[in-house]
Design a protein around this motif. Sequence first.
Motif, short mmCIF file in Angstrom:
data_model
loop_
_atom_site.label_atom_id
_atom_site.label_comp_id
_atom_site.label_asym_id
_atom_site.label_seq_id
_atom_site.Cartn_x
_atom_site.Cartn_y
_atom_site.Cartn_z
N TRP A 1 -11.25 18.71 8.84
CA TRP A 1 -12.38 18.01 8.07
C TRP A 1 -11.82 16.88 7.04
CZ3 TRP A 1 -17.53 20.41 6.67
CH2 TRP A 1 -18.21 21.21 7.61
N PHE A 2 -11.00 16.98 6.39
CA PHE A 2 -10.25 16.08 5.62
C PHE A 2 -10.39 14.87 6.24
CE2 PHE A 2 -6.64 13.53 4.03
CZ PHE A 2 -7.24 13.53 2.62
N ALA A 3 -9.61 15.01 7.61
CA ALA A 3 -9.22 13.71 8.28
C ALA A 3 -10.31 13.09 8.94
CB ALA A 3 -8.14 14.01 9.42
N VAL A 4 -11.29 14.10 9.60
CA VAL A 4 -12.43 13.40 10.07
C VAL A 4 -13.15 12.69 9.23
CG1 VAL A 4 -14.43 13.74 11.27
CG2 VAL A 4 -12.23 14.87 12.11
N ALA A 5 -13.58 13.24 8.16
CA ALA A 5 -14.40 12.66 6.99
C ALA A 5 -13.74 11.35 6.48
CB ALA A 5 -14.54 13.75 5.89
N THR A 6 -12.57 11.58 6.19
CA THR A 6 -11.84 10.13 5.94
C THR A 6 -12.13 9.04 6.82
OG1 THR A 6 -10.37 11.35 4.56
CG2 THR A 6 -9.75 9.26 4.85
N VAL A 7 -11.76 9.27 8.02
CA VAL A 7 -11.89 8.26 8.98
C VAL A 7 -13.43 7.86 9.17
CG1 VAL A 7 -11.65 7.88 11.41
CG2 VAL A 7 -9.93 8.99 10.29
N VAL B 1 -13.40 11.90 1.90
CA VAL B 1 -14.37 10.84 1.74
C VAL B 1 -14.14 9.88 0.56
CG1 VAL B 1 -16.81 10.23 1.28
CG2 VAL B 1 -16.23 11.99 2.87
N SER B 2 -13.76 10.68 -0.78
CA SER B 2 -13.49 10.18 -2.03
C SER B 2 -12.07 9.28 -1.89
CB SER B 2 -13.16 11.19 -2.94
OG SER B 2 -14.04 12.11 -3.03
N VAL B 3 -11.01 9.55 -0.84
CA VAL B 3 -10.15 8.71 -0.72
C VAL B 3 -10.36 7.60 0.03
CG1 VAL B 3 -7.96 8.85 0.58
CG2 VAL B 3 -8.36 10.61 -0.73
N ALA B 4 -11.33 7.48 1.00
CA ALA B 4 -11.53 6.59 2.03
C ALA B 4 -11.77 5.13 1.18
CB ALA B 4 -12.75 6.99 2.80
N VAL C 1 -2.85 -5.35 0.48
CA VAL C 1 -1.29 -5.53 0.96
C VAL C 1 -1.05 -6.34 2.27
CG1 VAL C 1 0.71 -4.21 1.05
CG2 VAL C 1 -1.05 -3.55 -0.61
N TRP C 2 -1.76 -5.49 3.41
CA TRP C 2 -1.57 -6.14 4.68
C TRP C 2 -3.13 -5.80 5.28
CZ3 TRP C 2 -0.17 -2.62 9.26
CH2 TRP C 2 -0.15 -3.40 10.55
N SER C 3 -3.57 -6.77 6.00
CA SER C 3 -5.04 -6.87 6.55
C SER C 3 -5.18 -5.63 7.21
CB SER C 3 -5.28 -8.14 7.19
OG SER C 3 -4.64 -8.37 8.20
N HIS C 4 -4.26 -5.16 8.03
CA HIS C 4 -4.54 -4.10 9.16
C HIS C 4 -4.14 -2.63 8.57
CE1 HIS C 4 -5.95 -7.16 11.97
NE2 HIS C 4 -4.76 -7.73 11.63
N PHE C 5 -3.67 -2.62 7.16
CA PHE C 5 -3.16 -1.44 6.53
C PHE C 5 -4.19 -0.25 6.72
CE2 PHE C 5 -0.52 0.36 3.11
CZ PHE C 5 0.43 1.07 3.93
N SER C 6 -5.21 -0.35 6.43
CA SER C 6 -6.21 0.80 6.27
C SER C 6 -6.70 1.33 7.73
CB SER C 6 -7.54 0.37 5.53
OG SER C 6 -8.38 -0.75 6.23
N GLN C 7 -6.78 0.40 8.68
CA GLN C 7 -7.07 0.82 9.89
C GLN C 7 -5.83 1.55 10.42
OE1 GLN C 7 -10.00 0.00 11.00
NE2 GLN C 7 -10.34 -0.81 8.94
N VAL C 8 -4.81 1.28 10.20
CA VAL C 8 -3.56 2.05 10.53
C VAL C 8 -3.53 3.44 10.08
CG1 VAL C 8 -0.93 2.02 10.60
CG2 VAL C 8 -2.20 0.18 11.06
N ILE C 9 -3.89 3.46 8.60
CA ILE C 9 -3.95 4.76 8.21
C ILE C 9 -5.02 5.52 8.76
CG2 ILE C 9 -4.44 5.86 5.80
CD1 ILE C 9 -3.23 3.62 4.51
N LEU C 10 -6.20 4.97 8.96
CA LEU C 10 -7.45 5.74 9.37
C LEU C 10 -7.23 6.17 10.76
CD1 LEU C 10 -10.21 3.64 8.10
CD2 LEU C 10 -9.35 5.88 7.28
N SER C 11 -6.59 5.29 11.86
CA SER C 11 -6.21 5.83 12.97
C SER C 11 -5.05 6.68 13.09
CB SER C 11 -5.50 4.67 13.79
OG SER C 11 -6.64 3.55 13.65
N SER C 12 -4.19 6.84 12.21
CA SER C 12 -3.12 7.96 12.14
C SER C 12 -3.74 9.17 11.58
CB SER C 12 -2.07 7.66 11.11
OG SER C 12 -1.52 6.11 11.51
N LEU C 13 -4.60 9.23 10.74
CA LEU C 13 -5.60 10.47 10.36
C LEU C 13 -6.35 10.94 11.45
CD1 LEU C 13 -6.60 9.58 6.74
CD2 LEU C 13 -5.02 11.43 7.43
#
Length: 462
Positions: free
Chosen positions: A338-344, A380-383, A392-404
């Motif tokens: 639930w944490f990962a799905v909600a964050t992504v 969701v609070s972390v998203a 920091v890096w334009s694609h950083f957030s997408q890498v984190i969300l994809s990994s989650l």
Amino acid sequence: MSHARMKFEDLLSEINGFGRFQKMVLCINFFGRFSLACHFLLGNFIAVIPSHHCSISSLDADEIFENLTQEERLTVSIPVQDDGTPASCHMFSYPQFHLLSNSSSPSEVAVVQCQNGWEYDNSTFISTLATQWDLVCDKRALSRLTTTIFFIGVMCGAAAFGSLSAMFGRKPMLLVSHMLGMGFGLCSAFSSSFIMFAVLRFFTGFTITGSVIISTILNVEWVSIEHRKLVGVIDSLSWTFAFMSFPLVAYFIRDWRWLTVAISLPTVTAIITWWWVPESARWLIANGRVDKAHYYLHKCAVMNRKKEIIVRNRKYSYLDLVRTPKMRKLALLTGITWFAVATVAYGISFNISSFGLNRYLTQFVQNGMGYNSFVARLGVSVAPLILLSDDVWSHFSQVILSSLGLSAAFVAYLLPETRGRCLPETIEDVEGIGEINKTQAEGSASVFIPNFSFNTGQKRCQ
């Protein structure tokens, strides 16, 4: 005809676990979720930072721009960014009139931070949090922070209302959630300061989340096993309905205050229809209020045109999620998922502007419980904070969300299969010891309700 003891699931099946009574409950709760779902996406529109540049109105007072057009005034006052637009956070320390004949700006020209506020492009939004309290430049993160604050409130409320509804009942706490959620939502729309708004957004999230937690519990507790999947789909459709309707509302209401009012007021409908919401018979029986449970079961049977029947008893708390090994593993796996799905999911929803399409159209197209809701709201609070990592890096957030997302898929694979199986009703069922002590468990877990009769036959769940 004979009297007997049976599981609550079998009881619901006997009086029709998905009849007119259950459909009435689903319909009432369906529309009661509208405001909550809209509040989830509110930050996409009220926390937008429109194009802006330093205000040069004070220079007009000195009449040094008397014979210049607006474009020329900007040219001599505001440095140009790489994309050709005026800088958002800096201005020349003094007007550079030579730029009117030479468009190149010498690197040695001194610049300073905005001295007299900002001017905003209001072609798309009449007013946002950023324009209201100048949440730009070094304060730009505060706009995103309001979303995080709201979901921290939702996270805390999910845990609180899960326990409160167990102590005081589903129905009364549902009304408390509706009324306080609407009250805090309306008050936040008329905040006089950013701090006041942030505090009220926290309490809006805290109280309004009870609506979805308790309505979901009621929906599930009133339907038979074979219809739980359908109820889950209907619950999801209520969110989809709200997510698709909200952009249309936001398109016509471009002021953040009135948009907040517009999505808070529909809760009045939920408050009115609350009178027709039944208390959970499961909760009533578990708390020894058998007569009241009999009342609602009788209403269900009459509305569904079925004969009447029976039910049981044991209180649980959050500690029961970790007392036994299999239950502990199940809680851990579902919590991570639930944490990962909600964050992504919300990480993508909160970043719709980066797709390069119309904000309202994009929002319309992305969208076609207690413990788990708590960890989901933590995600969701972390998203919104993850999205800030793009600095920091334009694609950083997408890498984190994809990994989650990939991690959640792996964890979900470890969950036990439920297809075609009766869902466990107790921790003993989860741990697999229910069958061992079946005779003893049935004797201690059932409470006979007089005046409920049914034909004994093969039970649907053992």
